[in-house]
Design a protein around this motif. Structure first.
Motif, PDB file in Angstrom:
ATOM      1  N   ALA A  83       0.852  -1.193   0.000  1.00  0.00           N
ATOM      2  CA  ALA A  83       0.000   0.000   0.000  1.00  0.00           C
ATOM      3  C   ALA A  83       0.885   1.240   0.000  1.00  0.00           C
ATOM      4  N   LYS A  84       0.349   2.338  -0.543  1.00  0.00           N
ATOM      5  CA  LYS A  84       1.148   3.569  -0.603  1.00  0.00           C
ATOM      6  C   LYS A  84       1.049   4.336   0.695  1.00  0.00           C
ATOM      7  N   PRO A  85       2.140   4.523   1.406  1.00  0.00           N
ATOM      8  CA  PRO A  85       2.058   5.404   2.571  1.00  0.00           C
ATOM      9  C   PRO A  85       1.864   6.852   2.127  1.00  0.00           C
ATOM     10  N   PRO A  86       1.283   7.696   2.985  1.00  0.00           N
ATOM     11  CA  PRO A  86       1.081   9.103   2.600  1.00  0.00           C
ATOM     12  C   PRO A  86       2.414   9.848   2.561  1.00  0.00           C
ATOM     13  N   VAL A  87       2.504  10.849   1.683  1.00  0.00           N
ATOM     14  CA  VAL A  87       3.742  11.637   1.604  1.00  0.00           C
ATOM     15  C   VAL A  87       3.933  12.434   2.891  1.00  0.00           C
ATOM     16  N   ARG A  88       5.032  12.176   3.580  1.00  0.00           N
ATOM     17  CA  ARG A  88       5.369  13.018   4.739  1.00  0.00           C
ATOM     18  C   ARG A  88       6.829  13.485   4.655  1.00  0.00           C
ATOM     19  N   ILE A  89       7.544  12.913   3.668  1.00  0.00           N
ATOM     20  CA  ILE A  89       8.943  13.294   3.460  1.00  0.00           C
ATOM     21  C   ILE A  89       9.074  13.738   2.008  1.00  0.00           C
ATOM     22  N   VAL A  90       9.706  14.884   1.816  1.00  0.00           N
ATOM     23  CA  VAL A  90      10.026  15.319   0.455  1.00  0.00           C
ATOM     24  C   VAL A  90      11.536  15.206   0.310  1.00  0.00           C
TER      25      VAL A  90
END
Ligand code: CS2
Length: 475
Positions: free
Chosen positions: A27-34
């Motif tokens: 599953a795709k984790p939500p973006v929290r790191i750019v």
């Protein structure tokens, strides 16, 4: 997504499962790191650590490329998934890493601003190369560098997108400020001493030159974390792609190959949280300098020495150069000098276990299954030598010793700069001009591009001059 799968004849090999999240049940984790600087090292290191954290399901990475979009395009076709090949002397092991959830062309500055200004984003990580911080030999941001000056002009006029990684970051931080999205961390993962401070100086320097209110906001809201990063990660080759297909049965156009060893030491605050990287072995410390110096001097210093000495002697890879007794002796002598000064920096209580570290490095460098090309390491020497040779040279001389082994690294670089067919360096033009001079004046002029204080010391100029020509093919 469509990964074209082809066998050796170029025919579509439909029987191979595709590398995507449906097949890999990831599953795709939500973006929290750019992340800025989507390349092989980011994927074998920070992306791997993030995927191994026990809270990995909460931490997705949106990774932006630097100058070219290629790595983002290739990865986006695979939903961000890629195979990590851990290549030991004894064989390969393969795993699919799923922490990168968005792979973006670095030129898409609007998307960068959108993601950095999202409240869920907790940090920006950086692997943009040592040279990208555009610090001059005096350690300060060089606002006269043409790309920095042109980014500043673009930011001031609001008429276009910045093109340097730091210019893009500052643009995106301005968007976060405007959005009121709160504090975040910038985590520098480039091989620089005090890399958090370097990143802070570069970001603050650009912000200050553009907009004083933004500079004040950065000061209040952005935490600059220093890190020491380590994992040898050569460039991926066609043979690596074929090896993954043969072993895993699917076509991955973006695998990454790395040694099994990996290390990450971090120091600093994460005001908006972070993944539990310690679950994967990352270490959080109060004083990072001894760890940074150990890694930069012993590993990276030896790498640079081997890159120049080895190529002058006709070698292509780290393992080949290390098998040459002349190169090995030069490395051991440099390590002796470095070690004598590391003991001092460890006074803070850290046990740096230098003998074991040196022994492990010899084993890591000798892993002949990792084809780590000297040409890749040789790039950007004027910046790298400031961190890898100069501090050891200066520390040795401050102790009343010659620093000859550190000076030999610089001499090898100067010889290489004149002999190489391709000399890739932010100061390549200036180095070529200095190389037109003769004798000690030439050495002084080239040295000045690395460190003006060192170049002003007649004894060092003499020392380096006398060491030129040490490494010749077949000698
Ligand atoms: C190398 C590093 O290219 C270079 O300058 O010295 O990339 C080195 O391989 C990594 O720092 C290892 O962690």
């Amino acid at each position: 997504m469509s990964i074209e799968q082809a066998d050796a004849t170029g025919k579509a090999a439909e029987s191979l499962p595709q590398l995507n999240r449906t097949v890999h049940a990831s599953a795709k984790p939500p973006v929290r790191i750019v992340h800025l600087g989507l390349g092989a090292f980011h994927r074998s290191h920070q992306a791997w650590y993030t995927s191994q954290a026990s809270d990995a399901a909460d931490w997705g990475i949106a990774a932006f490329t630097g100058r070219r979009p290629d790595a983002a395009l290739a990865l986006a076709e695979q939903d961000g998934l890629f195979t990590l090949v851990e290549r030991a002397d004894s064989g390969d092991s393969f795993s699919v890493v799923g922490s990168i959830v968005e792979a973006v062309d670095g030129a898409d500055v609007q998307r960068l601003a959108e993601l950095v200004s999202a409240p869920a984003t907790a940090m920006v990580t950086l692997t943009v190369t040592e040279a990208a911080y555009r610090l001059g030999a005096d350690g300060q941001l060089d606002t006269t560098a043409s790309d920095v000056a042109s980014d500043l002009a673009l930011l001031a006029s609001g008429s276009g997108n910045p093109s340097t990684p730091l210019g893009r970051l500052v643009f995106a931080l301005a968007a976060r400020r405007a959005a009121g999205a709160g504090p975040l961390a910038v985590v520098c993962c480039d091989n620089l001493a005090n890399n958090g401070t370097v990143a802070r100086n570069a970001v603050a320097g650009l912000a200050q030159a553009w907009n004083a209110e933004l500079a004040a906001w950065v000061e209040e809201n952005v935490s600059f974390v220093s890190t020491s990063v380590d994992r040898i990660t050569p460039r991926t080759t066609e043979a690596d792609i074929a090896a993954v297909e043969a072993a895993c049965g699917y076509r991955d156009n973006s695998p990454v190959v790395a040694e099994p060893f990996t290390n990450w030491v971090l120091s600093g605050d994460f005001p908006a949280g972070r993944p539990r990287w310690e679950d994967a072995g990352a270490v959080f410390v109060d004083h990072i300098e001894p760890y940074e110096n150990r890694k930069l001097w012993l590993l990276n210093g030896a790498h640079s020495l081997l890159a120049y000495a080895g190529q002058l002697r006709g070698h292509t890879t780290v393992a080949q150069a290390l098998a040459d007794p002349q190169c090995l002796n030069a490395v051991e002598s440099f390590w002796d000098e470095a070690e004598a000064n590391l003991a001092g920096t460890a006074a803070g209580g850290a046990d740096l276990q230098i003998p074991a570290y040196r022994a492990a490095l010899l084993a890591r460098f000798s892993n002949a299954r990792i084809a780590h090309h000297l040409a890749q390491i040789a790039m950007d020497g004027s910046t790298k030598l400031r961190m890898r040779a100069v501090p050891v040279l200066q520390a040795e001389r401050a102790q009343g010793r010659s620093g000859a082994a550190a000076a030999l690294m610089i001499a090898a670089w100067i010889d290489f700069s004149a002999a190489a067919d391709t000399f890739h360096d932010p100061l390549a033009t200036e180095v070529a001009a200095a190389n037109q001079l003769e004798g000690t004046e030439r050495v002084r002029a080239v040295l000045a591009l690395v460190d003006p204080a060192v170049a002003a010391d007649d004894a060092v100029v003499e020392l380096v001059s006398g060491l030129l020509g040490t490494f010749a093919a077949g000698s």
